[in-house]
Design a protein around this motif. Sequence first.
Motif, short mmCIF file in Angstrom:
data_model
loop_
_atom_site.label_atom_id
_atom_site.label_comp_id
_atom_site.label_asym_id
_atom_site.label_seq_id
_atom_site.Cartn_x
_atom_site.Cartn_y
_atom_site.Cartn_z
N VAL A 305 0.86 -1.19 0.00
CA VAL A 305 0.00 0.00 0.00
C VAL A 305 0.89 1.23 0.00
O VAL A 305 2.05 1.19 0.41
CB VAL A 305 -0.98 0.06 1.19
CG1 VAL A 305 -2.15 -0.86 0.98
CG2 VAL A 305 -0.29 -0.23 2.50
N GLU A 306 0.31 2.32 -0.46
CA GLU A 306 1.10 3.54 -0.64
C GLU A 306 0.82 4.47 0.54
O GLU A 306 -0.32 4.64 0.96
CB GLU A 306 0.71 4.15 -1.99
CG GLU A 306 1.60 5.26 -2.48
CD GLU A 306 1.26 6.57 -1.85
OE1 GLU A 306 2.18 7.35 -1.58
OE2 GLU A 306 0.07 6.81 -1.58
N GLU A 308 0.86 7.75 1.19
CA GLU A 308 0.04 8.96 1.19
C GLU A 308 -1.43 8.60 1.36
O GLU A 308 -2.20 9.31 2.00
CB GLU A 308 0.23 9.78 -0.10
CG GLU A 308 -0.32 11.19 0.03
CD GLU A 308 -1.21 11.60 -1.11
OE1 GLU A 308 -1.09 12.74 -1.56
OE2 GLU A 308 -2.04 10.79 -1.57
N SER A 309 -1.82 7.47 0.79
CA SER A 309 -3.20 7.01 0.96
C SER A 309 -3.47 6.67 2.42
O SER A 309 -4.56 6.93 2.94
CB SER A 309 -3.48 5.79 0.08
OG SER A 309 -3.64 6.20 -1.26
N CYS A 327 4.98 10.43 -2.81
CA CYS A 327 3.77 11.22 -3.05
C CYS A 327 3.51 12.24 -1.95
O CYS A 327 2.78 13.20 -2.14
CB CYS A 327 2.56 10.31 -3.19
SG CYS A 327 2.24 9.85 -4.88
N PHE A 328 4.07 11.99 -0.78
CA PHE A 328 3.80 12.84 0.38
C PHE A 328 4.79 14.00 0.46
O PHE A 328 4.52 15.02 1.06
CB PHE A 328 3.91 11.97 1.63
CG PHE A 328 3.48 12.64 2.91
CD1 PHE A 328 2.14 12.84 3.19
CD2 PHE A 328 4.42 13.05 3.85
CE1 PHE A 328 1.74 13.44 4.38
CE2 PHE A 328 4.03 13.65 5.04
CZ PHE A 328 2.68 13.85 5.30
N ARG A 330 7.50 17.04 -0.59
CA ARG A 330 7.50 18.20 -1.49
C ARG A 330 8.34 17.94 -2.73
O ARG A 330 8.12 18.51 -3.78
CB ARG A 330 8.06 19.41 -0.76
CG ARG A 330 7.13 19.89 0.32
CD ARG A 330 7.65 21.17 0.92
NE ARG A 330 7.05 21.35 2.24
CZ ARG A 330 7.22 22.41 3.00
NH1 ARG A 330 7.98 23.40 2.58
NH2 ARG A 330 6.66 22.51 4.17
N LEU A 332 8.75 15.01 -4.16
CA LEU A 332 8.29 13.81 -4.86
C LEU A 332 9.39 12.76 -4.93
O LEU A 332 9.46 11.99 -5.88
CB LEU A 332 7.74 14.11 -6.25
CG LEU A 332 6.40 14.87 -6.33
CD1 LEU A 332 5.92 14.95 -7.77
CD2 LEU A 332 5.31 14.21 -5.47
N ASP A 344 13.69 -1.07 -0.87
CA ASP A 344 13.41 -0.65 -2.24
C ASP A 344 12.35 0.46 -2.18
O ASP A 344 11.91 0.86 -1.11
CB ASP A 344 12.95 -1.83 -3.11
CG ASP A 344 11.75 -2.55 -2.52
OD1 ASP A 344 11.10 -1.99 -1.61
OD2 ASP A 344 11.45 -3.67 -2.97
N HIS A 345 11.97 0.96 -3.36
CA HIS A 345 11.02 2.07 -3.41
C HIS A 345 9.68 1.67 -2.80
O HIS A 345 9.04 2.47 -2.12
CB HIS A 345 10.84 2.56 -4.84
CG HIS A 345 12.00 3.38 -5.31
ND1 HIS A 345 11.93 4.73 -5.47
CD2 HIS A 345 13.28 3.02 -5.62
CE1 HIS A 345 13.11 5.19 -5.88
NE2 HIS A 345 13.93 4.17 -5.98
N GLU A 346 9.28 0.43 -3.02
CA GLU A 346 7.99 -0.02 -2.49
C GLU A 346 8.00 0.07 -0.97
O GLU A 346 7.01 0.49 -0.35
CB GLU A 346 7.73 -1.47 -2.96
CG GLU A 346 6.35 -2.00 -2.65
CD GLU A 346 6.27 -2.74 -1.32
OE1 GLU A 346 5.21 -2.70 -0.69
OE2 GLU A 346 7.28 -3.33 -0.90
N HIS A 349 7.68 3.75 -0.05
CA HIS A 349 6.34 4.30 -0.31
C HIS A 349 5.33 3.85 0.75
O HIS A 349 4.38 4.56 1.04
CB HIS A 349 5.84 3.87 -1.69
CG HIS A 349 6.61 4.45 -2.82
ND1 HIS A 349 6.95 5.79 -2.88
CD2 HIS A 349 7.13 3.90 -3.93
CE1 HIS A 349 7.63 6.01 -3.98
NE2 HIS A 349 7.77 4.88 -4.63
N GLY A 350 5.53 2.67 1.30
CA GLY A 350 4.58 2.15 2.28
C GLY A 350 4.97 2.42 3.73
O GLY A 350 4.35 1.89 4.65
N SER A 383 -5.96 -2.99 -4.19
CA SER A 383 -4.64 -3.01 -4.82
C SER A 383 -4.50 -4.17 -5.81
O SER A 383 -4.99 -5.26 -5.54
CB SER A 383 -3.57 -3.11 -3.74
OG SER A 383 -2.31 -3.31 -4.33
N LEU A 385 -1.80 -5.55 -6.37
CA LEU A 385 -0.62 -6.31 -5.96
C LEU A 385 -0.96 -7.35 -4.89
O LEU A 385 -1.87 -7.16 -4.10
CB LEU A 385 0.43 -5.35 -5.38
CG LEU A 385 0.97 -4.28 -6.33
CD1 LEU A 385 1.73 -3.24 -5.54
CD2 LEU A 385 1.85 -4.93 -7.37
#
Lengths: 388, 211
Positions: A305-306, A308-309, A327-328, A330, A332, A344-346, A349-350, A383, A385
């Motif tokens: 899950v991301e 910002e959500s 996403c959260f 300034r 990006l 990793d990026h995932e 992001h979560g 999702s 995923l």
Amino acid sequence: MLDKFVYLDNAAASRLDDRVLEAMKPYFFGVYAVATSEFGYSQGIEARETLDKARGIIADVLGASHKEFIFTSGSTESSNIALKGVVLALGEKKGKHIIISKIEDFPVLHSAKALERQGFRVTYLDVDNDGFVDLDQLRESITEETILVSIQHANQEIGTIQDIKTIARICREKGVLFHTDATHTFTRVPLDVKEVPVDLITVSAHTIHGPRGIGGLYIRKGTPIAKWMDGGFQEFDLRAGIENIPGAVGFAKAVELVTPEENDRLKAMRDRLIERVLAEIPSTTLNGDRWMRISQNANVTFHLVEGESITLHLDMRGFAVSTGSACFSRSLEASHVILGIGGDHERAHGSVRFTFGRYNNMEDVDAVVEALADVVRELREISPLGKD
Amino acid sequence: MKFPYSEKVLEHFRHPRNVGKIKNPDGKAVEGSPACGDMVAVYIKVDPRTKRIADVKFESYGCASNIATGSIITELAKGKTIDEAKKVSWKQASKALGGLPPIKVHCSVLAVEGLRSAIQNYEERHGLVKDRKPTTVEVVRKRLRKVINPVSGLSLVRANLVKDINVKDGNVRVVIDLPANHQFASAIKEEIVEKIKHLWDVKKLEVEFTE
């Protein structure tokens, strides 16, 4: 309007303690003169004595003399002075090499990058999966050219506390100046300059229910440092500008109000959140070390899950938290800390950071865990995923 | 309370419409990836007679604007003919949502692209591509721009990972500059296959890694 608002972003800014405000008030309305020399008028002398008393209270926590502590506008300025001031003072006499860790907060990270653009060489030390600096790499990286090492006391996002004593000793043995950003540990994790050979320490009031706009820098006696802000002769002629006396008084009061009992209370909230989230919400990873972490910080990645959500859903339910998701931010860009610890990026992001403060309690912890369980489940349901 | 989005965005974020998968869809597409922080999957069922979109569903891994845009495009597309639905634009979606923050264009445009790609996928699978441009190296490269390396968050093209593209008589060969045992090699290969194998004149596709 929700009936309750639970603020869990105390590392970013914290509610001012009412007692701090009360301590500050007389210096807005009663003794509002500038701090004069000892030959000034009486209110000015009183202002100066007030400032020096506040300075003494704060320096004391670090085991330092009051002459080794200057007030600044906050930790950003303190770290800028530490890095750029040393560089300016040393010129190119010794060398043009600086060492920092790759997970430093922006004031140190971006000061180093600014110096890099001016021709300095910067080594960004790796950290392990929990965020600990590689000590062997530190030893190997220091050369004749190295003028300064800057490694944070604890991390702003994942809370990992570095082995600051060993790091300071390595630098001392090699004859290199050592700065640490103690924004998130000051008053909560002991750091005594008589035991730890650190030369410069960044501290701030905003993380301990003090006022914003006031921080400080410990500068060990004899440390080469250039005057930062030109103007008058304030702050031992190291930082010009009319002193923020109400701020200094508030900072000192905030320092006095931090107690070991409060630390234990924060730690209990942190531990409960970590234990409940990891046990009750599937596919979660704790970011940062489980035990060598500051008492007020928990940071968890909710996989698939991301962030910002998550923060927006929590916000609509009355909880304020922050995330390392691109996403959260300034810029990006995903959290350089989570990427730095090998995520990793995932994973970045979560990631969600929860930081506790004086005005939180166990009910807040239970409420946010329950809200999280719902929010994360709902987001995973929509999702694409993780369903195969 | 002050939220960073319009009421309408929040409404769709909270209660997204038409969420889920469609079993045996007539067309489907995935845009974005977990690495870039936003990903959307769109599935469509098309009435073979009227060529209208009979059903459309979406799934999202992403931020609020991604989720809300995914939701709104399903509402905008449902019941439209595929030619009409293809024209649904980001502007229309944004307008229907009461406006989206400019900084979130990237996250929200993915859902719109997802719908278009799902329709394109439908047309390719059903031999309905009208404008039959032959597949060239450039066409393949363009598609590879949409395959993201989860490690860097960059597309294979931007990350300079496309070592070679070869197109000859409907045989396509792509060489990716990553070791075959790279942790994401199989995921990347799967995405490449999905993006290229349905092109109308592609007969055979080989995806290779450098080591």
